[in-house]
Design a protein around this motif. Structure first.
Motif, PDB file in Angstrom:
ATOM      1  N   VAL A  20       0.814  -1.220   0.000  1.00  0.00           N
ATOM      2  CA  VAL A  20       0.000   0.000   0.000  1.00  0.00           C
ATOM      3  C   VAL A  20       0.852   1.276   0.000  1.00  0.00           C
ATOM      4  CG1 VAL A  20      -0.260   0.163   2.514  1.00  0.00           C
ATOM      5  CG2 VAL A  20      -2.052   1.040   1.011  1.00  0.00           C
ATOM      6  N   HIS A  21       2.110   1.203   0.411  1.00  0.00           N
ATOM      7  CA  HIS A  21       2.979   2.377   0.439  1.00  0.00           C
ATOM      8  C   HIS A  21       3.584   2.706  -0.924  1.00  0.00           C
ATOM      9  CE1 HIS A  21       2.395   2.849   4.623  1.00  0.00           C
ATOM     10  NE2 HIS A  21       3.084   1.792   4.971  1.00  0.00           N
ATOM     11  N   GLY A  22       3.346   1.879  -1.928  1.00  0.00           N
ATOM     12  CA  GLY A  22       3.742   2.216  -3.296  1.00  0.00           C
ATOM     13  C   GLY A  22       5.222   2.149  -3.599  1.00  0.00           C
ATOM     14  N   LEU A  23       5.977   1.406  -2.814  1.00  0.00           N
ATOM     15  CA  LEU A  23       7.415   1.287  -3.081  1.00  0.00           C
ATOM     16  C   LEU A  23       7.640   0.403  -4.300  1.00  0.00           C
ATOM     17  CD1 LEU A  23      10.305   1.949  -2.136  1.00  0.00           C
ATOM     18  CD2 LEU A  23      10.209  -0.121  -0.727  1.00  0.00           C
ATOM     19  N   GLU A  24       8.278   0.975  -5.311  1.00  0.00           N
ATOM     20  CA  GLU A  24       8.575   0.244  -6.548  1.00  0.00           C
ATOM     21  C   GLU A  24      10.009  -0.277  -6.559  1.00  0.00           C
ATOM     22  OE1 GLU A  24       6.802  -0.403  -9.491  1.00  0.00           O
ATOM     23  OE2 GLU A  24       5.014   0.167  -8.381  1.00  0.00           O
ATOM     24  N   HIS A  25      10.904   0.514  -6.010  1.00  0.00           N
ATOM     25  CA  HIS A  25      12.337   0.195  -6.090  1.00  0.00           C
ATOM     26  C   HIS A  25      13.033   1.015  -5.022  1.00  0.00           C
ATOM     27  CE1 HIS A  25      16.125  -0.840  -8.019  1.00  0.00           C
ATOM     28  NE2 HIS A  25      16.451   0.429  -8.038  1.00  0.00           N
ATOM     29  N   LEU A  26      14.200   0.559  -4.582  1.00  0.00           N
ATOM     30  CA  LEU A  26      15.011   1.397  -3.707  1.00  0.00           C
ATOM     31  C   LEU A  26      16.476   1.150  -3.984  1.00  0.00           C
ATOM     32  CD1 LEU A  26      16.423   0.004  -0.912  1.00  0.00           C
ATOM     33  CD2 LEU A  26      14.039  -0.274  -0.370  1.00  0.00           C
ATOM     34  N   ARG A  27      17.267   2.177  -3.717  1.00  0.00           N
ATOM     35  CA  ARG A  27      18.726   2.112  -3.869  1.00  0.00           C
ATOM     36  C   ARG A  27      19.351   2.594  -2.582  1.00  0.00           C
ATOM     37  NH1 ARG A  27      21.940   0.800  -7.921  1.00  0.00           N
ATOM     38  NH2 ARG A  27      21.585   1.825  -9.839  1.00  0.00           N
ATOM     39  N   THR A  28      20.440   1.990  -2.209  1.00  0.00           N
ATOM     40  CA  THR A  28      21.192   2.437  -1.040  1.00  0.00           C
ATOM     41  C   THR A  28      22.579   2.853  -1.491  1.00  0.00           C
ATOM     42  OG1 THR A  28      21.843   0.151  -0.565  1.00  0.00           O
ATOM     43  CG2 THR A  28      19.943   1.008   0.632  1.00  0.00           C
ATOM     44  N   ARG A  29      23.067   3.924  -0.885  1.00  0.00           N
ATOM     45  CA  ARG A  29      24.408   4.434  -1.184  1.00  0.00           C
ATOM     46  C   ARG A  29      25.090   4.787   0.131  1.00  0.00           C
ATOM     47  NH1 ARG A  29      24.553   2.526  -5.777  1.00  0.00           N
ATOM     48  NH2 ARG A  29      23.754   3.640  -7.541  1.00  0.00           N
ATOM     49  N   ALA A  30      26.360   4.460   0.212  1.00  0.00           N
ATOM     50  CA  ALA A  30      27.140   4.806   1.400  1.00  0.00           C
ATOM     51  C   ALA A  30      27.270   6.322   1.500  1.00  0.00           C
ATOM     52  CB  ALA A  30      28.519   4.157   1.327  1.00  0.00           C
ATOM     53  N   ALA A  31      27.188   6.822   2.723  1.00  0.00           N
ATOM     54  CA  ALA A  31      27.376   8.238   3.011  1.00  0.00           C
ATOM     55  C   ALA A  31      28.412   8.346   4.127  1.00  0.00           C
ATOM     56  CB  ALA A  31      26.057   8.873   3.435  1.00  0.00           C
ATOM     57  N   ARG A  86       5.335   4.992  -6.261  1.00  0.00           N
ATOM     58  CA  ARG A  86       4.145   5.350  -7.020  1.00  0.00           C
ATOM     59  C   ARG A  86       3.377   6.328  -6.141  1.00  0.00           C
ATOM     60  NH1 ARG A  86       3.631   0.127  -6.800  1.00  0.00           N
ATOM     61  NH2 ARG A  86       1.762   0.272  -5.528  1.00  0.00           N
ATOM     62  N   ALA A  87       3.294   7.575  -6.564  1.00  0.00           N
ATOM     63  CA  ALA A  87       2.604   8.593  -5.780  1.00  0.00           C
ATOM     64  C   ALA A  87       2.042   9.660  -6.702  1.00  0.00           C
ATOM     65  CB  ALA A  87       3.559   9.213  -4.767  1.00  0.00           C
ATOM     66  N   ALA A 117       5.967   6.834   6.148  1.00  0.00           N
ATOM     67  CA  ALA A 117       5.328   5.595   6.598  1.00  0.00           C
ATOM     68  C   ALA A 117       6.266   4.403   6.429  1.00  0.00           C
ATOM     69  CB  ALA A 117       4.019   5.368   5.832  1.00  0.00           C
ATOM     70  N   ILE A 118       7.002   4.383   5.325  1.00  0.00           N
ATOM     71  CA  ILE A 118       7.962   3.298   5.080  1.00  0.00           C
ATOM     72  C   ILE A 118       9.049   3.312   6.147  1.00  0.00           C
ATOM     73  CG2 ILE A 118       9.812   2.548   3.516  1.00  0.00           C
ATOM     74  CD1 ILE A 118       7.860   3.417   1.203  1.00  0.00           C
ATOM     75  N   LEU A 119       9.613   4.490   6.403  1.00  0.00           N
ATOM     76  CA  LEU A 119      10.678   4.600   7.401  1.00  0.00           C
ATOM     77  C   LEU A 119      10.173   4.302   8.800  1.00  0.00           C
ATOM     78  CD1 LEU A 119      12.529   7.714   6.003  1.00  0.00           C
ATOM     79  CD2 LEU A 119      13.199   5.310   5.802  1.00  0.00           C
ATOM     80  N   ASP A 120       8.957   4.733   9.113  1.00  0.00           N
ATOM     81  CA  ASP A 120       8.377   4.411  10.421  1.00  0.00           C
ATOM     82  C   ASP A 120       8.200   2.907  10.586  1.00  0.00           C
ATOM     83  OD1 ASP A 120       8.281   7.048  11.213  1.00  0.00           O
ATOM     84  OD2 ASP A 120       6.130   7.292  10.786  1.00  0.00           O
TER      85      ASP A 120
END
Length: 91
Positions: free
Chosen positions: A35-46, A57-58, A70-73
């Motif tokens: 329901v949160h519409g996450l299609e893809h994610l990328r992680t990068r070192a900081a 999707r929003a 909502a995803i992070l929570d």
């Protein structure tokens, strides 16, 4: 499709940096309902942790920010268990 960047502070000196990035990605995916519409994610070192790019999707930027929060929570507890804290999503 909207892209929101979230910053996580956390372990930076991990010798298995790629493994740590994969762990963050897996934790977010495992705790994100469709329901949160996450299609893809990328992680990068900081320098101070990890940048996470959420592809959502929003209907608008405001909706995407709400979804990203909502995803992070939803992933907050497992991320904290591995030493990561959310600093916030940014458009």
């Amino acid at each position: 499709m909207r892209v929101i960047r979230a910053s996580l502070s956390g372990p930076c000196g991990d010798p298995d940096r790629e493994g740590a990035l994969a762990l963050v990605s897996d934790l977010i995916w495992a705790h994100t309902p469709a329901v949160h519409g996450l299609e893809h994610l990328r992680t990068r070192a900081a320098d101070d942790g990890v940048h996470v790019y959420l592809f959502l999707r929003a209907a608008s930027e405001a909706a995407a920010l709400t979804q990203a929060r909502a995803i992070l929570d939803g992933a907050r507890v497992p991320l904290r268990a591995h030493g990561y804290r959310t600093a916030g999503p940014y458009p």
